[in-house]
Scaffold this motif. Sequence first.
Motif, PDB file in Angstrom:
ATOM      1  N   PHE A   4       0.819  -1.215   0.000  1.00 33.48           N
ATOM      2  CA  PHE A   4       0.000   0.000   0.000  1.00 33.48           C
ATOM      3  C   PHE A   4       0.851   1.263   0.000  1.00 33.48           C
ATOM      4  O   PHE A   4       0.351   2.352   0.246  1.00 33.48           O
ATOM      5  N   GLY A   5       2.159   1.117  -0.250  1.00 36.18           N
ATOM      6  CA  GLY A   5       3.020   2.277  -0.447  1.00 36.18           C
ATOM      7  C   GLY A   5       3.892   2.695   0.703  1.00 36.18           C
ATOM      8  O   GLY A   5       4.676   3.637   0.570  1.00 36.18           O
ATOM      9  N   ALA A   6       3.802   2.041   1.859  1.00 37.84           N
ATOM     10  CA  ALA A   6       4.649   2.413   2.991  1.00 37.84           C
ATOM     11  C   ALA A   6       6.095   2.049   2.688  1.00 37.84           C
ATOM     12  O   ALA A   6       6.373   1.057   2.013  1.00 37.84           O
ATOM     13  N   LYS A   7       7.008   2.858   3.205  1.00 37.20           N
ATOM     14  CA  LYS A   7       8.436   2.539   3.125  1.00 37.20           C
ATOM     15  C   LYS A   7       8.797   1.894   4.455  1.00 37.20           C
ATOM     16  O   LYS A   7       8.710   2.547   5.496  1.00 37.20           O
ATOM     17  N   VAL A   8       9.183   0.623   4.418  1.00 33.60           N
ATOM     18  CA  VAL A   8       9.372  -0.163   5.634  1.00 33.60           C
ATOM     19  C   VAL A   8      10.785  -0.738   5.665  1.00 33.60           C
ATOM     20  O   VAL A   8      11.177  -1.482   4.758  1.00 33.60           O
ATOM     21  N   GLY A   9      11.548  -0.410   6.707  1.00 33.80           N
ATOM     22  CA  GLY A   9      12.902  -0.922   6.870  1.00 33.80           C
ATOM     23  C   GLY A   9      12.902  -2.352   7.379  1.00 33.80           C
ATOM     24  O   GLY A   9      11.854  -2.987   7.523  1.00 33.80           O
ATOM     25  N   GLN A  10      14.069  -2.847   7.721  1.00 34.25           N
ATOM     26  CA  GLN A  10      14.198  -4.213   8.224  1.00 34.25           C
ATOM     27  C   GLN A  10      13.806  -4.297   9.706  1.00 34.25           C
ATOM     28  O   GLN A  10      13.987  -3.360  10.462  1.00 34.25           O
ATOM     29  N   TRP A  21      -3.755   5.070   8.639  1.00 36.44           N
ATOM     30  CA  TRP A  21      -4.562   5.734   7.629  1.00 36.44           C
ATOM     31  C   TRP A  21      -3.637   6.192   6.517  1.00 36.44           C
ATOM     32  O   TRP A  21      -2.775   7.034   6.720  1.00 36.44           O
ATOM     33  N   TYR A  22      -3.771   5.644   5.346  1.00 33.81           N
ATOM     34  CA  TYR A  22      -2.991   5.878   4.150  1.00 33.81           C
ATOM     35  C   TYR A  22      -1.505   5.574   4.340  1.00 33.81           C
ATOM     36  O   TYR A  22      -0.678   6.465   4.537  1.00 33.81           O
ATOM     37  N   PRO A  23      -1.145   4.296   4.243  1.00 33.97           N
ATOM     38  CA  PRO A  23       0.248   3.868   4.403  1.00 33.97           C
ATOM     39  C   PRO A  23       1.214   4.503   3.409  1.00 33.97           C
ATOM     40  O   PRO A  23       2.417   4.553   3.665  1.00 33.97           O
ATOM     41  N   GLY A  24       0.729   5.015   2.299  1.00 35.44           N
ATOM     42  CA  GLY A  24       1.603   5.671   1.324  1.00 35.44           C
ATOM     43  C   GLY A  24       2.351   6.862   1.880  1.00 35.44           C
ATOM     44  O   GLY A  24       3.362   7.293   1.322  1.00 35.44           O
ATOM     45  N   ASN A  25       1.891   7.408   2.996  1.00 30.03           N
ATOM     46  CA  ASN A  25       2.566   8.535   3.655  1.00 30.03           C
ATOM     47  C   ASN A  25       3.350   8.104   4.891  1.00 30.03           C
ATOM     48  O   ASN A  25       3.691   8.945   5.716  1.00 30.03           O
ATOM     49  N   GLN A  45       3.054  13.081   5.494  1.00 27.04           N
ATOM     50  CA  GLN A  45       4.050  12.054   5.809  1.00 27.04           C
ATOM     51  C   GLN A  45       4.341  11.959   7.301  1.00 27.04           C
ATOM     52  O   GLN A  45       4.468  12.972   7.983  1.00 27.04           O
ATOM     53  N   ILE A  46       4.445  10.723   7.771  1.00 27.48           N
ATOM     54  CA  ILE A  46       4.911  10.425   9.125  1.00 27.48           C
ATOM     55  C   ILE A  46       6.143   9.552   8.971  1.00 27.48           C
ATOM     56  O   ILE A  46       6.104   8.520   8.298  1.00 27.48           O
TER      57      ILE A  46
END
Length: 156
Positions: A4-10, A21-25, A45-46
């Motif tokens: 869904f667009g989230a940037k997720v590290g390891q 609410w809105y993982p893209g941000n 963005q968060i």
Amino acid sequence: MRLFGAKVGQGVYVAPSARIWYPGNLVLEDFAAIADHADIYCMAQITIGKYAVISKRAHICTGTHDIDGEFFQLMTSPIVIGDYAWITADAFVGPGVIVGEGAVLGTHGVTVKNLKPWTVYAGNPAREIKPRQPFYRSDVPMRGWREPAERSAAAR
């Protein structure tokens, strides 16, 4: 979340009951953690830094409204939660806030202003309580953010 667009590290941990609410941000740096029933309202963005923890029922909210505007217009501002910071249970972080590296916002604390690095805050509105001893991790936890590899191996 990546789908869904989230940037997720390891090694990131997000509890199944957390609301995003809105993982893209959303940007989650390495080993960041979001606990049960946390509410992450990403209208802007968060960014949650490495080893930072968002505890149970905390609310991170990038949106508000223009209370003086005729149409009550939506206003958004990004939030940055620094590396090693801890937003404790039921705390609230408002739009545009930068939580400094290692800062702590105590239980039920509310902030709409920036928090200094390695400082503990509490209350509504949040006020500075005391400094926090800085620390830095270099381990790679075996089970996400929860425990260092050495502890987890010793427990087996």
